[in-house]
Write a protein that holds these residues in place. Structure first.
Motif, short mmCIF file in Angstrom:
data_model
loop_
_atom_site.label_atom_id
_atom_site.label_comp_id
_atom_site.label_asym_id
_atom_site.label_seq_id
_atom_site.Cartn_x
_atom_site.Cartn_y
_atom_site.Cartn_z
N GLN A 167 0.83 -1.21 0.00
CA GLN A 167 0.00 0.00 0.00
C GLN A 167 0.86 1.25 0.00
O GLN A 167 0.56 2.22 -0.70
CB GLN A 167 -0.94 -0.02 1.22
CG GLN A 167 -2.06 1.02 1.18
CD GLN A 167 -3.04 0.81 0.06
OE1 GLN A 167 -2.67 0.82 -1.12
NE2 GLN A 167 -4.31 0.63 0.40
N ARG A 168 1.96 1.23 0.75
CA ARG A 168 2.86 2.39 0.73
C ARG A 168 3.54 2.52 -0.64
O ARG A 168 3.84 3.63 -1.09
CB ARG A 168 3.88 2.30 1.86
CG ARG A 168 3.28 2.72 3.22
CD ARG A 168 4.30 2.70 4.33
NE ARG A 168 4.59 1.33 4.73
CZ ARG A 168 5.77 0.91 5.17
NH1 ARG A 168 6.80 1.75 5.21
NH2 ARG A 168 5.94 -0.33 5.55
N CYS A 188 -6.66 1.55 4.54
CA CYS A 188 -6.17 0.68 5.59
C CYS A 188 -7.09 -0.50 5.86
O CYS A 188 -6.81 -1.30 6.77
CB CYS A 188 -5.98 1.47 6.89
SG CYS A 188 -4.86 2.88 6.74
N ILE A 199 0.49 3.91 7.85
CA ILE A 199 -0.21 4.70 6.84
C ILE A 199 -0.74 5.99 7.45
O ILE A 199 -0.66 7.07 6.85
CB ILE A 199 -1.37 3.89 6.22
CG1 ILE A 199 -0.84 2.66 5.48
CG2 ILE A 199 -2.21 4.76 5.30
CD1 ILE A 199 -0.03 2.97 4.23
#
Length: 269
Positions: A167-168, A188, A199
């Motif tokens: 996700q990052r 998230c 996050i």
């Protein structure tokens, strides 16, 4: 995690990054949201909350016209990005989505290396010398708080990263093309608490130079990360509507609408 700082209770000044005026959004003939009007302030975090089916994600996707990649849509009203109507027929959609990036609910890295994931948008939008591209990739990964974890493995597949790292990485991919606004659709929801914390910390850092709009079902998350909160709900017609919008501290501590109070206090939804 960071508490909401004093900026959350202040009223932003200057022109908004996005100004939504009487926006109604249709999937085919089905109306999904009705007559939404709100300003999204520069370099602030705006949270969109509300029960399932109230149009939160539809509204978010309307802010960079990405819904048009999925199905036939129709829009009444306007969305102005720094004064320009994004639904004008003259708008270049690729340029628009470069300036208004998006991160989705589930991490969606491309099946290629970590480096190539971050460089992808830069290559699409214009050629860049390898040395310059290296700098862009490093800066984006640093901006996404991922550089130290992957700097020695840039040539490895992004699919080998953990969910939180993926996700990052998707955030880094969005940052690489230097957007003005970053849309985050429940970023998230698929992550564990530790990855979620990273996050959220990243959002606090990014808002110093980006405008962020985040859809979340998590009331605690909305109160932690956002400066402003919009509460969406539905009426008897089941059409998504904006019930209340204001500084996050106001929405959670002194909401003007009973429906807002009931929702943030967990009485429904």
């Amino acid at each position: 995690m960071h508490p909401v700082d004093t900026a959350a209770s202040s009223i932003a000044t200057g022109s908004p990054a996005l100004s939504v005026k009487d926006l109604s959004f249709y999937y085919g003939s089905q109306k999904a949201v009705e007559r939404i009007s709100m300003d999204i302030h520069q370099e602030q975090v705006t949270a969109i909350i509300g029960p399932s089916g109230c149009g939160k994600s539809t509204f978010l996707k309307a802010l960079n016209r990405i819904s048009e990649l999925e199905t036939k849509v129709r829009v009444d009203g306007t969305v102005e990005f720094f004064g320009q109507n994004i639904y004008s027929p003259r708008v270049n959609l690729n340029r628009l989505r470069r300036k208004i990036g998006m991160v989705f609910q589930k991490p969606n890295p491309f099946p290629m290396s970590i480096y190539d994931n971050v460089a992808y948008g830069v290559r699409v939008f214009g050629r860049s010398p390898r040395a310059s591209l290296d700098e862009v990739v490093e800066a984006a990964l640093r901006g996404a708080a991922l550089w130290d974890e992957v700097k020695d493995n840039l040539g490895k597949s992004a699919l080998g990263l953990s969910g939180g790292q993926q996700q990052r990485l998707c955030i880094a991919r969005a940052l690489a093309v230097k957007p003005k606004v970053l849309l985050m659709d429940e970023p998230c929801s698929a992550l564990d608490p530790i990855a979620t914390m990273k996050i959220e910390e990243l959002i606090h850092t990014l808002r110093q130079e980006l405008t962020i709009v985040i859809v979340t079902h998590n009331m605690q998350q909305a109160s932690r990360v956002s400066n402003y909160t919009a509460f969406f709900s539905t009426d008897e017609s089941r059409i998504g509507q904006l019930v209340e919008f204001g500084p996050t501290t106001q929405i959670f501590m002194q909401p003007a609408e009973t429906r807002t109070r009931d929702y943030v206090e967990g009485r429904f939804g």
